[in-house]
Design an enzyme around this catalytic site. Structure first.
Site, PDB file in Angstrom:
ATOM      1  N   PRO A   9       5.212  20.719 -12.848  1.00 34.48           N
ATOM      2  CA  PRO A   9       7.039  21.168 -12.717  1.00 34.48           C
ATOM      3  C   PRO A   9       7.107  22.107 -13.908  1.00 34.48           C
ATOM      4  CG  PRO A   9       6.794  18.712 -13.717  1.00 34.48           C
ATOM      5  CD  PRO A   9       5.304  19.091 -13.319  1.00 34.48           C
ATOM      6  N   CYS A  10       6.496  23.187 -13.951  1.00 33.46           N
ATOM      7  CA  CYS A  10       6.691  24.103 -15.025  1.00 33.46           C
ATOM      8  C   CYS A  10       8.116  24.478 -14.851  1.00 33.46           C
ATOM      9  CB  CYS A  10       5.807  25.210 -14.897  1.00 33.46           C
ATOM     10  SG  CYS A  10       5.383  25.987 -13.134  1.00 33.46           S
ATOM     11  N   HIS A  11       8.815  24.306 -13.688  1.00 31.36           N
ATOM     12  CA  HIS A  11      10.076  24.674 -13.831  1.00 31.36           C
ATOM     13  C   HIS A  11      11.029  23.847 -14.814  1.00 31.36           C
ATOM     14  CE1 HIS A  11       9.823  21.521 -10.910  1.00 31.36           C
ATOM     15  NE2 HIS A  11      10.874  21.132 -11.100  1.00 31.36           N
TER      16      HIS A  11
END
Length: 352
Positions: free
Chosen positions: A320-322
């Site tokens: 989850p780089c978001h």
């Protein structure tokens, strides 16, 4: 409960996408025209309405429920990235018997127009229907040879009429000969529709190695890096992991899944591996700054490098780089688009 509506971009963004016929918004929203009573895909070529005459829906059912009719120009009931009803039986047969050969006459006997089938595959997969069938058979043959089958046995069991034809098709698709299969890799690829637009997924025997929105910036560069890391070619095909991935993505977007279980394969440098590992440690619904991520890998001086490694992540949502934002709380860059980042965070916050 309809979880698509909260994922719609803001109205200005959608109207701008409609004016520009932006294909990256395919599957994200439908534009319903109040003055004509029809609803369209974002890429419709019909004359564009005034902003005040448009309302937006997250799916075709809601547009129909509000009394709108499908546009005859863009055919929104056959949304890009989603398999239309008329094609599903054919794809189901191919999945159950991947070695089958289907010519135009066979399609007509099924009540299908060969030209319509060909157009759908060109639009959604970038290849013709026959090329898709060949890719499926080659992918299947690769797996059989890896498991110990003889080359000639695999050729004929996958519907090839001659060994030479099989050898030529195999090498053209994979870049190597069938005999090298035990030492090479193939990445099976498919497209998965989501409420935020279609995604391309890739899988090896070990795990999912690619999951990106199809319009992601520099996706070609990411794919090329992946190809070099794994010494593999990407071929349309099936993988038992795709069923799990599709199911878990659906649960995630419905707000019922907080942790993915599908196995991953994430080749990269030692530093990238560290960054991607701490990304997966960020709790669902929470965010961290790049500085906090640098601290998490015990290297406060590496803030810029951490940001670069985040951008090199090839498995969106699951890694989850978001969830990484600016130290001031701002929505910093995201390969799939800042608006998607915002919607993913809103979805998670709502379902915490």
């Amino acid at each position: 409960m309809n979880m698509q509506l909260p994922l719609l971009p803001d109205i200005d963004t959608m109207y701008d996408a409609l004016l520009r016929k932006d294909s990256s918004f395919e599957g994200v929203f439908f534009a319903a025209i109040k003055t004509t009573g029809i609803f369209c895909r974002p890429t419709c070529h019909a004359r564009k309405p005034k902003a005040e005459n448009v309302e937006y829906f997250g799916n075709s059912k809601d547009a129909l429920d509000h009394g709108y009719r499908p546009c005859k120009v863009c055919h929104p009931m056959e949304m890009k990235g989603v398999v239309p009803i008329w094609l599903k039986p054919l794809l189901a047969d191919i999945e159950s018997s991947p070695n089958m050969r289907i010519n135009d006459q066979n399609l007509r006997e099924r009540g299908l127009d060969p030209s319509r089938v060909r157009r759908w595959f060109k639009k959604n997969h970038g290849i013709t229907f026959q090329a898709y069938l060949r890719s499926i058979r080659i992918n299947n043959a690769f797996g059989q040879i890896r498991q110990g089958d003889q080359v000639i046995q695999s050729a004929y069991s996958n519907g090839f009429e001659s060994l030479s034809g099989f050898l030529d098709s195999f090498k053209s698709s994979t870049g190597f000969s069938p005999k090298e299969s035990k030492y090479k890799n193939v990445i099976s690829v498919t497209r998965i529709p989501t409420p935020l637009g279609p995604m391309i997924a890739g899988a090896t025997e070990k795990g999912i190695c690619l999951l990106e929105f199809t319009d992601r910036r520099m996706i070609e560069t990411q794919v090329e890096r992946l190809r070099k890391y794994l010494k593999a070619e990407l071929i349309p095909g099936q993988s038992p992991l795709f069923q799990t991935l599709t199911h878990e993505l659906k649960q995630y977007f419905e707000g019922g899944l907080k942790k993915f279980t599908v196995p991953l394969e994430t080749p990269g440098t030692e530093f990238q591996q560290k960054v991607w590992k701490v990304l997966q440690d960020i709790p669902y619904g929470k965010t961290r700054s790049y500085k906090e991520q640098a601290i998490a890998i015990n290297n406060l001086k590496a803030i810029r490098a951490v940001a670069t490694a985040n951008g090199d992540n090839r498995i969106a949502i699951i890694i989850p780089c978001h969830r990484v934002i600016g130290s001031d709380g701002s929505m910093t860059g995201y390969g799939g688009g800042v608006w998607r980042k915002q919607k993913l965070l809103e979805l998670e916050t709502k379902n915490c």
